[in-house]
Design a protein around this motif. Structure first.
Motif, short mmCIF file in Angstrom:
data_model
loop_
_atom_site.label_atom_id
_atom_site.label_comp_id
_atom_site.label_asym_id
_atom_site.label_seq_id
_atom_site.Cartn_x
_atom_site.Cartn_y
_atom_site.Cartn_z
N UNK A 120 0.83 -1.21 0.00
CA UNK A 120 0.00 0.00 0.00
C UNK A 120 0.86 1.26 0.00
N UNK A 121 1.91 1.27 0.79
CA UNK A 121 2.78 2.44 0.85
C UNK A 121 3.50 2.69 -0.46
N UNK A 122 3.97 1.63 -1.10
CA UNK A 122 4.68 1.81 -2.37
C UNK A 122 3.74 2.34 -3.45
N UNK A 123 2.50 1.89 -3.46
CA UNK A 123 1.54 2.37 -4.45
C UNK A 123 1.24 3.85 -4.27
N UNK A 124 1.15 4.30 -3.02
CA UNK A 124 0.89 5.71 -2.75
C UNK A 124 2.05 6.58 -3.24
N UNK A 125 3.27 6.16 -2.97
CA UNK A 125 4.43 6.91 -3.40
C UNK A 125 4.49 6.97 -4.93
N UNK A 126 4.18 5.86 -5.57
CA UNK A 126 4.23 5.81 -7.03
C UNK A 126 3.25 6.79 -7.66
N UNK A 127 2.03 6.86 -7.15
CA UNK A 127 1.04 7.81 -7.67
C UNK A 127 1.57 9.23 -7.55
N UNK A 128 2.17 9.54 -6.42
CA UNK A 128 2.75 10.87 -6.20
C UNK A 128 3.81 11.16 -7.25
N UNK A 129 4.66 10.19 -7.54
CA UNK A 129 5.72 10.38 -8.52
C UNK A 129 5.16 10.63 -9.91
N UNK A 130 4.17 9.86 -10.31
CA UNK A 130 3.58 10.02 -11.64
C UNK A 130 2.91 11.39 -11.78
N UNK A 131 2.25 11.84 -10.74
CA UNK A 131 1.60 13.14 -10.79
C UNK A 131 2.60 14.28 -10.92
N UNK A 132 3.82 14.07 -10.46
CA UNK A 132 4.86 15.08 -10.60
C UNK A 132 5.28 15.28 -12.05
N UNK A 133 5.01 14.32 -12.91
CA UNK A 133 5.45 14.42 -14.30
C UNK A 133 4.78 15.56 -15.05
N UNK A 134 3.59 15.96 -14.64
CA UNK A 134 2.87 17.03 -15.36
C UNK A 134 3.71 18.30 -15.42
N UNK A 135 4.43 18.57 -14.35
CA UNK A 135 5.40 19.66 -14.34
C UNK A 135 6.68 19.08 -13.77
N UNK A 194 5.93 -1.77 -8.51
CA UNK A 194 5.86 -0.35 -8.14
C UNK A 194 7.25 0.28 -8.21
N UNK A 195 8.24 -0.44 -7.71
CA UNK A 195 9.62 0.06 -7.78
C UNK A 195 10.06 0.27 -9.22
N UNK A 196 9.74 -0.69 -10.09
CA UNK A 196 10.13 -0.59 -11.50
C UNK A 196 9.51 0.65 -12.15
N UNK A 197 8.23 0.89 -11.88
CA UNK A 197 7.57 2.07 -12.43
C UNK A 197 8.19 3.34 -11.90
N UNK A 198 8.54 3.35 -10.61
CA UNK A 198 9.19 4.51 -10.02
C UNK A 198 10.54 4.78 -10.66
#
Length: 209
Positions: A120-135, A194-198
């Motif tokens: 659960x924690x890794x999934x939350x961090x990953x979503x945060x990382x992907x959302x950072x891509x917009x800027x 999740x790590x791979x996507x990050x």
């Protein structure tokens, strides 16, 4: 400094799709954690299959948009790599639940909570990382988030080792031991996905910062 939006093409379509993909991955993980918290409830595959299908449709949309609007080579491969990495998360979650349902009677009392919390924690961090891509954020910020992913993956390895120690010590009968080991490894694989996507997100930011 190049803008990732320039690299991706017109509008926010790719960002919208990648964020939606990350959200579906997180949704599948949340459903998995809820599932594991109520092991006595009658398991159902429908919710997990639906999430994986949604993720697949998003991946197909990303591929279509890349063909239509993305004209460079390397950057397209990076976006495809992220899309593929995100898709593998709900796919692996579905596989876990599918195998769990085949052996429900043999899994009474088996505790998956330690791994579930880390997933659960890794999934939350990953979503945060992907959302950072917009800027494109400062590279330090993405490295910080990725370091947290790597740390959780390392901690998950330690938990996995302890769980396997119990398996090999004879805590379960032989058939149950095989089942439990398989499921432990699948949960570990969700964390790895999740790590791979990050790692892909970090690479994209690194190349465009």
């Amino acid at each position: 400094m190049f803008s990732l939006q320039q690299l991706l093409g017109k509008g926010d379509k790719f960002f919208d799709l990648l964020e939606a993909s990350a959200e579906e991955a997180r949704s599948s993980v949340h459903s998995l954690v809820s599932f594991l918290k109520s092991p006595c409830a009658a398991p159902t595959m429908e919710e997990f299959v639906l999430t994986r299908r949604k993720e697949k449709r998003i991946a197909e949309q990303i591929s279509e948009q890349l063909v239509r609007t993305f004209v460079t080579g390397l950057e397209r491969e990076e976006i495809e790599a992220l899309s593929n990495a995100l898709y593998k998360i709900p796919k692996t979650v579905e596989k876990f639940v599918e195998r769990f349902t085949l052996a429900t009677d043999r899994l009474q009392g088996v505790d998956f909570s330690s791994q579930a919390e880390m997933v659960e924690k890794t999934a939350e961090i990953l979503v945060d990382m992907v959302k950072h891509l917009r800027k494109i954020p400062p590279l330090e910020r993405i490295k910080e988030l990725n370091d947290r992913l790597q740390y959780l993956e390392g901690e998950a390895d330690k938990v996995m080792l302890q769980l396997l120690r119990e398996v090999y010590a004879g805590k379960f009968d032989p058939i149950q031991a095989l089942i439990v080991k398989d499921l432990y490894e699948l949960l570990e694989k969700v964390i790895d996905r999740c790590r791979d996507a990050g790692n892909v997100v970090t690479l994209i930011v690194l190349k465009n910062s």
